[in-house]
Write an enzyme that holds these catalytic residues in place. Sequence first.
Site, PDB file in Angstrom:
ATOM      1  N   ASN A 118       0.945   4.656  -4.735  1.00 10.07           N
ATOM      2  CA  ASN A 118       1.624   4.813  -6.031  1.00 10.07           C
ATOM      3  C   ASN A 118       0.704   5.280  -7.160  1.00 10.07           C
ATOM      4  OD1 ASN A 118       0.354   2.307  -5.987  1.00 10.07           O
ATOM      5  ND2 ASN A 118       1.904   1.346  -7.268  1.00 10.07           N
ATOM      6  N   GLU A 122      -5.195  -6.719  -3.626  1.00 11.51           N
ATOM      7  CA  GLU A 122      -4.255  -6.394  -4.715  1.00 11.51           C
ATOM      8  C   GLU A 122      -2.929  -6.067  -4.054  1.00 11.51           C
ATOM      9  OE1 GLU A 122      -4.647  -6.618  -7.848  1.00 11.51           O
ATOM     10  OE2 GLU A 122      -6.809  -6.640  -8.176  1.00 11.51           O
ATOM     11  N   CYS A 164       3.339  -2.106  -8.666  1.00 12.98           N
ATOM     12  CA  CYS A 164       3.236  -3.451  -8.083  1.00 12.98           C
ATOM     13  C   CYS A 164       3.565  -4.554  -9.080  1.00 12.98           C
ATOM     14  CB  CYS A 164       1.819  -3.656  -7.561  1.00 12.98           C
ATOM     15  SG  CYS A 164       0.571  -3.272  -8.799  1.00 12.98           S
ATOM     16  N   GLU A 213      -9.618  -6.987 -10.214  1.00 15.13           N
ATOM     17  CA  GLU A 213     -10.225  -5.712 -10.540  1.00 15.13           C
ATOM     18  C   GLU A 213     -10.359  -5.630 -12.050  1.00 15.13           C
ATOM     19  OE1 GLU A 213      -7.610  -2.912  -8.223  1.00 15.13           O
ATOM     20  OE2 GLU A 213      -9.399  -2.770  -6.967  1.00 15.13           O
TER      21      GLU A 213
HETATM   22  P1  NAD Z   1       0.885  -0.548   2.586  1.00 14.85           P
HETATM   23  O1  NAD Z   1       0.523  -1.973   2.710  1.00 14.85           O
HETATM   24  O2  NAD Z   1       1.872   0.013   3.538  1.00 14.85           O
HETATM   25  O3  NAD Z   1      -0.438   0.374   2.766  1.00 14.85           O
HETATM   26  C1  NAD Z   1      -1.545   0.212   1.915  1.00 14.85           C
HETATM   27  C2  NAD Z   1      -2.769   0.811   2.583  1.00 14.85           C
HETATM   28  O4  NAD Z   1      -3.160  -0.004   3.681  1.00 14.85           O
HETATM   29  C3  NAD Z   1      -2.560   2.209   3.151  1.00 14.85           C
HETATM   30  O5  NAD Z   1      -3.722   2.982   2.929  1.00 14.85           O
HETATM   31  C4  NAD Z   1      -2.377   1.941   4.634  1.00 14.85           C
HETATM   32  O6  NAD Z   1      -2.735   3.028   5.461  1.00 14.85           O
HETATM   33  C5  NAD Z   1      -3.346   0.791   4.830  1.00 14.85           C
HETATM   34  N1  NAD Z   1      -3.076  -0.054   5.994  1.00 14.85           N
HETATM   35  C6  NAD Z   1      -1.901  -0.315   6.606  1.00 14.85           C
HETATM   36  N2  NAD Z   1      -2.077  -1.172   7.629  1.00 14.85           N
HETATM   37  C7  NAD Z   1      -3.404  -1.466   7.672  1.00 14.85           C
HETATM   38  C8  NAD Z   1      -4.203  -2.311   8.490  1.00 14.85           C
HETATM   39  N3  NAD Z   1      -3.675  -3.020   9.493  1.00 14.85           N
HETATM   40  N4  NAD Z   1      -5.524  -2.389   8.232  1.00 14.85           N
HETATM   41  C9  NAD Z   1      -6.080  -1.703   7.213  1.00 14.85           C
HETATM   42  N5  NAD Z   1      -5.365  -0.878   6.404  1.00 14.85           N
HETATM   43  C10 NAD Z   1      -4.036  -0.767   6.626  1.00 14.85           C
HETATM   44  O7  NAD Z   1       1.313  -0.339   1.085  1.00 14.85           O
HETATM   45  P2  NAD Z   1       1.918   0.992   0.414  1.00 14.85           P
HETATM   46  O8  NAD Z   1       3.305   1.176   0.909  1.00 14.85           O
HETATM   47  O9  NAD Z   1       0.948   2.102   0.537  1.00 14.85           O
HETATM   48  O10 NAD Z   1       1.939   0.584  -1.136  1.00 14.85           O
HETATM   49  C11 NAD Z   1       2.953  -0.165  -1.706  1.00 14.85           C
HETATM   50  C12 NAD Z   1       2.547  -1.612  -1.815  1.00 14.85           C
HETATM   51  O11 NAD Z   1       1.314  -1.722  -2.518  1.00 14.85           O
HETATM   52  C13 NAD Z   1       3.542  -2.436  -2.610  1.00 14.85           C
HETATM   53  O12 NAD Z   1       3.741  -3.669  -1.979  1.00 14.85           O
HETATM   54  C14 NAD Z   1       2.850  -2.617  -3.944  1.00 14.85           C
HETATM   55  O13 NAD Z   1       3.268  -3.748  -4.652  1.00 14.85           O
HETATM   56  C15 NAD Z   1       1.427  -2.695  -3.530  1.00 14.85           C
HETATM   57  N6  NAD Z   1       0.533  -2.361  -4.666  1.00 14.85           N
HETATM   58  C16 NAD Z   1      -0.218  -3.351  -5.226  1.00 14.85           C
HETATM   59  C17 NAD Z   1      -1.020  -3.067  -6.324  1.00 14.85           C
HETATM   60  C18 NAD Z   1      -1.855  -4.136  -6.975  1.00 14.85           C
HETATM   61  O14 NAD Z   1      -2.796  -3.784  -7.688  1.00 14.85           O
HETATM   62  N7  NAD Z   1      -1.581  -5.411  -6.798  1.00 14.85           N
HETATM   63  C19 NAD Z   1      -1.065  -1.774  -6.829  1.00 14.85           C
HETATM   64  C20 NAD Z   1      -0.292  -0.790  -6.222  1.00 14.85           C
HETATM   65  C21 NAD Z   1       0.509  -1.090  -5.129  1.00 14.85           C
END
Ligand code: NAD
Length: 483
Positions: free
Chosen positions: A152, A249, A283, A457
């Site tokens: 995002n 995060e 998020c 962060e």
């Molecule tokens: P996601 O969890 O599907 O993927 C996040 C990242 O993790 C990607 O790069 C993915 O390839 C990687 N990944 C997936 N499985 C993994 C594993 N087993 N080991 C290591 N890496 C792995 O999330 P998304 O769909 O890309 O993003 C949306 C989510 O992120 C939402 O839940 C949102 O709330 C959260 N988010 C949180 C913050 C924050 O700062 N708290 C900020 C932005 C987004």
Amino acid sequence: MRAQPKASHFIAGAWVEDRAGSAFESIFPATGEVVAQLHAATPAVIDQALAAAADAQHEWAARPPVERGRVLRRAADILRVRNHELSVLETLDTGKPLQETLVADAASGADALEYFAGFAATVTGQTIPLGRDMAYTLREALGVCVGIGAWNYPMQIACWKAAPALAFGNAMVFKPSEVTPLSALALAEILQEAGLPDGLFNVVQGMGEVGAQLVTDPRVAKVSLTGSVPTGRKVYASAAQGIKSATMELGGKSPLIIFDDADLDNAVGAAMLANFYSAGQICSNGTRVFVHRSIKTAFLDKLAARAGAIVLGDPLDEATQMGPLVSDGHLSKVLGYIDQGKAEGARLVCGGARVGSTGCYVQPTVFADVTDEMVIAREEIFGPVMTVLDFDDEADVIARANATEYGLAAGVFTRDIMRGHRVVSQLQAGTCWINAYNLTPVEMPFGGVKASGVGRENGHAALEHYTRIKSVYLGLGDVDAPY
Ligand code: NAD
């Protein structure tokens, strides 16, 4: 519409390609056009990146901190000069409107680089008097850090992780989300141009397996993930297995509580920012909007009028206020939640449907009369879907706001200064706003509690998560041995 990078990966200051890795594409979600074609990192590429980071880190950590800061400061300047081209790239990769990417993505990345550039040279240890003897502490870099990003805010996430890591003497291997692979590569080139020695910021592409391989490698001292809670559980467990430092995060379902004395126009504006900015793909969004029953009708009337006027369209047109969702898969998920909200009996105030048949567009959607048990009030939708819940009593709304496994963020709107602080002090959330929402300046620590994450962060807090303390006892007299 093409924005093909020179290669998929950037390692040790050079572009790297290995066509043996599985192919994937960056897609412009407004039209479905292919923006770039890439390959996921093979084990050989992952090994190359980690080896480069490990090789470069010691010399970097040994440099005077002011020199490290100077490199980051130059990178911040380059990001600002190239803001327009970086914003177009981010818009093509994510579908977020240029109106937003011009001010929120590379711009906040540059702020992080500038902030940690200045922070680097201020880091000191403690001296601890112990009578005849004394002790002191040193703040040391952790070593090789792995950053894993969500789709995002790709550039912002890369900078929020790289800036503190590099400022404090670490090296980083960063894996962007496979959905938005492009801006991290641009950042790697910019850091190199700013004078960052080769090997200190490496980008490898790929799906979850690539992230998982990075996290388990013994050369890695720390992992910082931005992603969903299910991914966070896996990555945190894997980091624990290797006794590695971890920052998580993760997702949220944050409450925004609007009391009857709130400035209504500001509260409506904040609720819209908290649900419709980036088409709701944030998020920390305040997706459970608790509105005091006595102002509910007035709130919903103003909200429906303003939400109905949001300009949806081509994200590359600067007049567009809301672009598409990031992908077809995500579109289906968000539409599924909207259907579920209707089926559960929530009252649709506005929106509630896909827009057109090309591109991943969804109308800004507001459900009222939502109850705490409904799925749309419990699960993270990550789309432009606001749920409005009624409340009468302060203590009751605080309990309801906290009745979730998440704890990323929370907001309160009231003109009563005592109530604002009183309520915030009881909310189980890592980041709170009073009479504002979703502002995340780099000076302020950001992060969640409960299932929304661990670590912080930004701000001074980032120092704790990218350095470790070495204690040194200094004996200044004879050794008093009983033998
Ligand atoms: P996601 O969890 O599907 O993927 C996040 C990242 O993790 C990607 O790069 C993915 O390839 C990687 N990944 C997936 N499985 C993994 C594993 N087993 N080991 C290591 N890496 C792995 O999330 P998304 O769909 O890309 O993003 C949306 C989510 O992120 C939402 O839940 C949102 O709330 C959260 N988010 C949180 C913050 C924050 O700062 N708290 C900020 C932005 C987004």
